[in-house]
Design an enzyme around this catalytic site. Structure first.
Site, short mmCIF file in Angstrom:
data_model
loop_
_atom_site.label_atom_id
_atom_site.label_comp_id
_atom_site.label_asym_id
_atom_site.label_seq_id
_atom_site.Cartn_x
_atom_site.Cartn_y
_atom_site.Cartn_z
N HIS A 1 -24.00 0.86 -85.86
CA HIS A 1 -25.19 1.67 -85.59
C HIS A 1 -24.86 3.15 -85.77
CE1 HIS A 1 -27.03 -1.89 -83.99
NE2 HIS A 1 -26.11 -2.01 -83.06
N HIS B 1 -19.05 -3.91 -85.21
CA HIS B 1 -19.11 -4.91 -84.14
C HIS B 1 -19.95 -6.11 -84.54
CE1 HIS B 1 -22.72 -2.47 -83.47
NE2 HIS B 1 -23.26 -3.57 -82.99
N ARG C 1 -26.12 -3.45 -91.55
CA ARG C 1 -25.37 -4.70 -91.68
C ARG C 1 -24.28 -4.47 -92.72
NH1 ARG C 1 -29.48 -8.14 -93.08
NH2 ARG C 1 -30.22 -8.35 -90.95
N GLU D 1 -24.32 0.99 -77.24
CA GLU D 1 -24.74 -0.16 -76.44
C GLU D 1 -23.59 -0.71 -75.61
OE1 GLU D 1 -26.26 -2.06 -79.86
OE2 GLU D 1 -24.47 -3.26 -80.21
#
Ligand code: M6P
Ligand code: ZN
Length: 498
Positions: free
Chosen positions: A95, A169, A189, A112
């Site tokens: 991200h 991740h 992605r 996150e």
């Protein structure tokens, strides 16, 4: 105002599992994510109970910004809670941070943290890699060797994994996780195991943008908090953007009001009854509620584990305590430090004569803030304490080692006591440097090194080294240091190693 309940919003995914559907007793149709609390344009939470029922959280904010979000709390400070229910691994992804997301996506950055509610035996996830540069990543993409470079973390119920923006991740197969993160829906992605959806299509990759935002060397951090039903409050996640506190309740707990900002409150074990401003409501297992800034204190009853997400408004600079102190006492409960103890019986063969000495004698110990051996540039910080024992007059010492990677140096610093730092090169040449409080030793990667306590006080030496260096003890056993050091009365006696 009390806690605000909102309805979950489900999304189908190709990796979806049905753990959450089973817990919630709902029919499952391939939903893998559930946005539990969100004000993101992609999925806007709608109030499900009370006088605001049917309104979006966004509309409540528009009517009473300060009462709902808190004064000075802006759009970029918002948090999102979502479940990820994975039967298969998610794509390896990354991200963007706030700056890149704003400039390129009209979105926010995404940092996150995952709380693992359930994990199949042996489950693991990806959080980081050993790539040192974008060129290395590109070469690995070309060679098809991405999977060899990913940093895998085994997880079980009660683990938190922190994934700052920029970290490669992927949540792994067999995991149900609650994600508490920033207010974003931008995912690049990077790698998808060449897998195809039910129509035989590969999902699109975003390699160029992934390479723009990836932070090489950044790995996720795991903090384990096994469920023990003991009441406690711990700050587990302390990102620059927000914190997550774990609250284990067994009986009754009062959650203080927090007028500075809104918070999210999630129940990840058991269930709770909440009482706030005279009104009582249930908080079921897996349920999350939005606590507006104007929410009063809440009495929680039950045997449950709660997570509280609290934003750190970006207009306020955060000044934290250091993670731990020189005596290795921790100031943050999420810090894990290691502690190893070496007794005579563990290393008896290193000494000339151990006769008559209690094998349980503690010779030395190492307290350490361990770095990550899989990350080439990560650092460990340790304190070695060698006690002033004599093993039939032989001075006590550390095992001593070469580094597996001999390009890696190390620094020692004397803190207390007196001793020697013994060096040896590959020719067996052996020499020493004096160690005393304030002595500094820059150890070449090509030399074996061992600490020896020649004094009457504990010898304390601090060390900093990359754990990727590794320890080569075998070489020292095969070709021992050239001298043994004894103390007779006040005299040092050095004899060549036979
Ligand atoms: C220092 C560092 C560590 C080492 C420890 C004990 O703290 O160099 O890497 O493990 O001393 O030394 P040894 O492993 O040789 O017993
Ligand atoms: Zn070393």
């Amino acid at each position: 105002m009390g806690p605000i309940k909102v309805s979950p919003m489900y999304d189908k995914t190709i990796w979806a599992g049905d753990k959450l559907a089973k817990i919630r007793n709902r029919v499952w149709n391939g939903e893998g994510t559930s946005w539990e609390i969100s004000v993101h344009p992609y999925a806007q939470s709608v109030v499900s109970e009370g006088k605001h029922k049917g309104n979006t959280l966004v509309s409540l904010i528009e009517h009473d910004h300060d009462g709902i979000l808190g004064t000075g709390v802006t759009d970029e400070d918002l948090l999102r809670c979502a479940f990820l229910d994975a039967k298969d691994s998610l794509s390896v992804q990354v991200h963007p941070g706030e700056r890149y997301a704003r400039e390129n996506e009209n979105d926010h950055g995404k940092t996150e943290a995952w709380y693992i509610l359930d994990a199949d035996e042996g489950a693991s996830l990806v959080a980081g890699s050993d790539f040192r540069s974008r060129d290395e990543i590109q070469a690995s993409i070309d060679a098809g060797t991405i999977e060899d470079h990913l940093y895998r973390i085994p997880v079980t119920e009660g683990d938190f994994v922190q994934v700052p923006s920029g970290t490669l991740h992927a949540l792994g197969a067999g995991i149900l996780a609650l994600e508490i993160g920033t207010n974003s829906n931008t995912t690049y992605r990077f790698y998808d195991y060449n897998r195809r959806d039910k129509d035989g299509n590969l999902r699109p990759l975003h390699i160029a943008k992934s390479l723009d935002v990836v932070v090489c060397g950044q790995t996720g951090v795991k903090v384990s908090t096994p469920v023990d039903h003991q009441p406690k409050v711990k700050r587990i996640v302390d990102f620059p953007e927000y914190s997550v506190d774990l609250i284990d309740v067994n009986g009754e707990y009062t959650l203080p009001a927090w007028p500075a900002s809104f918070r999210t409150l999630s129940c990840v074990k058991g269930e709770a009854v909440l009482t706030c401003e005279g009104e009582t409501s249930d908080l079921a297992f897996t349920e999350s509620v939005f606590l507006p800034a104007s929410c009063g204190e809440i009495t929680v009853k039950g045997d449950c584990r709660l997570l509280v997400g609290t934003p750190k408004p970006r207009s306020v600079m955060d000044i934290k305590e250091p993670r731990f102190l020189t005596d290795f006492s921790k100031t943050a409960s999420s810090v894990t430090l290691s502690h190893g103890v070496k007794k005579l019986k563990d290393i008896a063969s290193y000494y000339l004569n151990t006769e008559g000495v209690d094998p349980e004698t503690v010779l030395y110990e190492v307290q350490c803030d361990d770095g990550n051996p899989e990350v080439p540039g990560s650092l460990s910080y340790g304190l070695t304490t060698i006690y002033p024992n004599r093993i039939n007059e032989e001075c006590p010492f550390t095992k001593g080692h070469w580094h597996m990677d001999e390009s890696v140096e190390e620094v020692y610093e004397g803190e207390a006591g007196t001793g020697l730092l013994m060096y040896m090169n590959h020719d067996g040449m052996t020499w020493c440097e004096k160690v005393f409080p304030g002595s500094v030793h820059h150890i070449a990667g090509t030399l074996a090194h061992r600490l020896i306590n020649t004094g009457d006080e504990p010898l304390k030496v601090r060390a900093v080294w990359p754990p990727s260096a590794g320890h080569n003890y075998d070489e020292v056993i095969a070709h021992p240091f050239g001298f043994r050091v004894f103390r007779k009365g006040n005299e040092l006696k050095v004899i060549p190693h036979e």
